[in-house]
Design an enzyme around this catalytic site. Sequence first.
Site, PDB file in Angstrom:
ATOM      1  N   ALA A 153      -6.836   3.815  -0.793  1.00 21.79           N
ATOM      2  CA  ALA A 153      -6.714   4.879   0.126  1.00 21.79           C
ATOM      3  C   ALA A 153      -8.236   5.681   0.185  1.00 21.79           C
ATOM      4  O   ALA A 153      -8.568   6.598   0.853  1.00 21.79           O
ATOM      5  CB  ALA A 153      -5.694   5.639  -0.180  1.00 21.79           C
TER       6      ALA A 153
ATOM      7  N   GLU B  47       1.455   2.349 -13.674  1.00 20.97           N
ATOM      8  CA  GLU B  47      -0.065   2.569 -13.605  1.00 20.97           C
ATOM      9  C   GLU B  47      -0.617   3.254 -14.704  1.00 20.97           C
ATOM     10  O   GLU B  47       0.011   4.310 -15.164  1.00 20.97           O
ATOM     11  CB  GLU B  47      -0.259   3.125 -12.080  1.00 20.97           C
ATOM     12  CG  GLU B  47       0.137   2.493 -11.093  1.00 20.97           C
ATOM     13  CD  GLU B  47      -0.133   2.976  -9.677  1.00 20.97           C
ATOM     14  OE1 GLU B  47      -0.812   3.786  -9.604  1.00 20.97           O
ATOM     15  OE2 GLU B  47       0.116   2.196  -8.602  1.00 20.97           O
TER      16      GLU B  47
ATOM     17  N   ASP C 128      -2.158  -2.935  -4.191  1.00 16.55           N
ATOM     18  CA  ASP C 128      -2.986  -1.727  -4.632  1.00 16.55           C
ATOM     19  C   ASP C 128      -2.093  -0.686  -5.318  1.00 16.55           C
ATOM     20  O   ASP C 128      -2.594   0.496  -5.903  1.00 16.55           O
ATOM     21  CB  ASP C 128      -3.458  -0.793  -3.253  1.00 16.55           C
ATOM     22  CG  ASP C 128      -4.106   0.585  -3.571  1.00 16.55           C
ATOM     23  OD1 ASP C 128      -5.051   0.460  -4.223  1.00 16.55           O
ATOM     24  OD2 ASP C 128      -3.843   1.535  -3.051  1.00 16.55           O
TER      25      ASP C 128
ATOM     26  N   VAL D 289       0.924  -1.230  -0.106  1.00 12.90           N
ATOM     27  CA  VAL D 289       0.073  -0.142  -0.151  1.00 12.90           C
ATOM     28  C   VAL D 289       1.201   1.089  -0.079  1.00 12.90           C
ATOM     29  O   VAL D 289       0.459   2.384   0.306  1.00 12.90           O
ATOM     30  CB  VAL D 289      -0.941   0.045   1.128  1.00 12.90           C
ATOM     31  CG1 VAL D 289      -2.073  -1.247   1.052  1.00 12.90           C
ATOM     32  CG2 VAL D 289      -0.239  -0.169   2.605  1.00 12.90           C
TER      33      VAL D 289
ATOM     34  N   HIS E 254      -5.133   1.189  -7.233  1.00 12.25           N
ATOM     35  CA  HIS E 254      -4.620   2.292  -6.512  1.00 12.25           C
ATOM     36  C   HIS E 254      -5.967   2.973  -6.105  1.00 12.25           C
ATOM     37  O   HIS E 254      -5.965   4.242  -5.974  1.00 12.25           O
ATOM     38  CB  HIS E 254      -4.039   3.324  -7.380  1.00 12.25           C
ATOM     39  CG  HIS E 254      -2.760   4.232  -6.603  1.00 12.25           C
ATOM     40  ND1 HIS E 254      -1.497   4.734  -7.202  1.00 12.25           N
ATOM     41  CD2 HIS E 254      -2.712   4.587  -5.446  1.00 12.25           C
ATOM     42  CE1 HIS E 254      -0.855   5.108  -6.226  1.00 12.25           C
ATOM     43  NE2 HIS E 254      -1.899   5.169  -4.973  1.00 12.25           N
TER      44      HIS E 254
ATOM     45  N   ARG F 135       4.188   2.399  -2.459  1.00  9.54           N
ATOM     46  CA  ARG F 135       4.501   2.789  -3.867  1.00  9.54           C
ATOM     47  C   ARG F 135       4.931   1.580  -4.478  1.00  9.54           C
ATOM     48  O   ARG F 135       5.690   0.799  -4.364  1.00  9.54           O
ATOM     49  CB  ARG F 135       5.418   4.044  -3.995  1.00  9.54           C
ATOM     50  CG  ARG F 135       4.887   5.294  -3.535  1.00  9.54           C
ATOM     51  CD  ARG F 135       3.832   5.878  -4.493  1.00  9.54           C
ATOM     52  NE  ARG F 135       3.360   7.073  -4.143  1.00  9.54           N
ATOM     53  CZ  ARG F 135       2.055   7.104  -3.438  1.00  9.54           C
ATOM     54  NH1 ARG F 135       1.298   6.164  -3.211  1.00  9.54           N
ATOM     55  NH2 ARG F 135       1.643   8.335  -3.186  1.00  9.54           N
TER      56      ARG F 135
END
Length: 352
Positions: free
Chosen positions: A316, A294, A289, A263, A313, A265
């Site tokens: 959060a 990306e 995540d 969670v 991603h 980078r």
Amino acid sequence: MPGQKRLRVAVANPLHEESYQRIVEREPRVTLLNDLSLLPPTRHRADFSGDPEFRRTPEQQAEFEALLDSADALLGIPDVDAAALGRAVRSNSRLRWVHATSAGGGQQVGRAGLSPSHLERVTFTTSAGVHGSPLSEFVVLGILSGAKDLPRLLQLKSRRHWSERWMSRQISRQKVLILGFGGIGRAVARSLSALGMSVTATSRHADAKHPDVDRCVSVDELTEVIGDMDAIVCALPGTDLTKGIVDERLLARVKPGATLVNVGRGTVVDESALIAALEDGRIGFAALDVFEVEPLPAESPLWTMPNVLISPHTAALAVDEETAVVELFADNATRLLDGHPLVNVVDTVEFY
């Protein structure tokens, strides 16, 4: 800046109307400079980048930049873009503070190409800590999924097959290693400790004490402790020092079948090494995540691996994220106006 009666703040990322009101209610000395026609429309709560199809006309772009250049502070990195941030800092000599709406805003500061004098003149802060609670819940989901063999359960369900029973693992009897002990790492430790897990965390100060941590180790000790761990949680920022820290060498020493959750980078984990570890069982389950690239490319083997949980991603995001971000900003504005140190100041050496 200390002793200044008012703070002119240009809103560089889109917010909802109640967020503007919350800021000025919390710190009345803030004057918000915002023009909704110059900001992209939001698609959901806390959509700080806004609609990707939004484009300004040349005239609107000039207006937007003029607004940024008239402010003492920026709420948000303009267009969530490092180049736009660099332009704003270089063009506005009165600018003293930029608050990033993300926890990872330090990386954009690092990519903005700012000179040492610019980095000294402007203070950069982030929204680190705001995302700790939802991310810790994703970590709990990942560790439980690995311990309770979620892929096996889903496969049996898809086949409508009632199998023989088997022994599951209890996370209350497991050891977890948390890489990175900032705001997110501390929130993760709190959640996992409450579930009975034995928590080891990395810290620059290996003798540090924390109520939710049984042991702190330095990064240099990772290869010595990794083999005892049932789960590994990555909560590190993306910096030159953390890039690829979870590599082939480290994964070669993990306990077979360990769970990995990232969670932090995507650059922290060597994805090729992780895929190999997932294929041969060294990592039994991974909940991810964040990724090296990306969006995750369609050809990535991770998409088709049954022992991988992929989150785009998004772990959060929470309904109250925007409120938490603007309250943190308003509290920091009060600190700035009263001459007190700001919280979440970006390290302009390592940019986190």
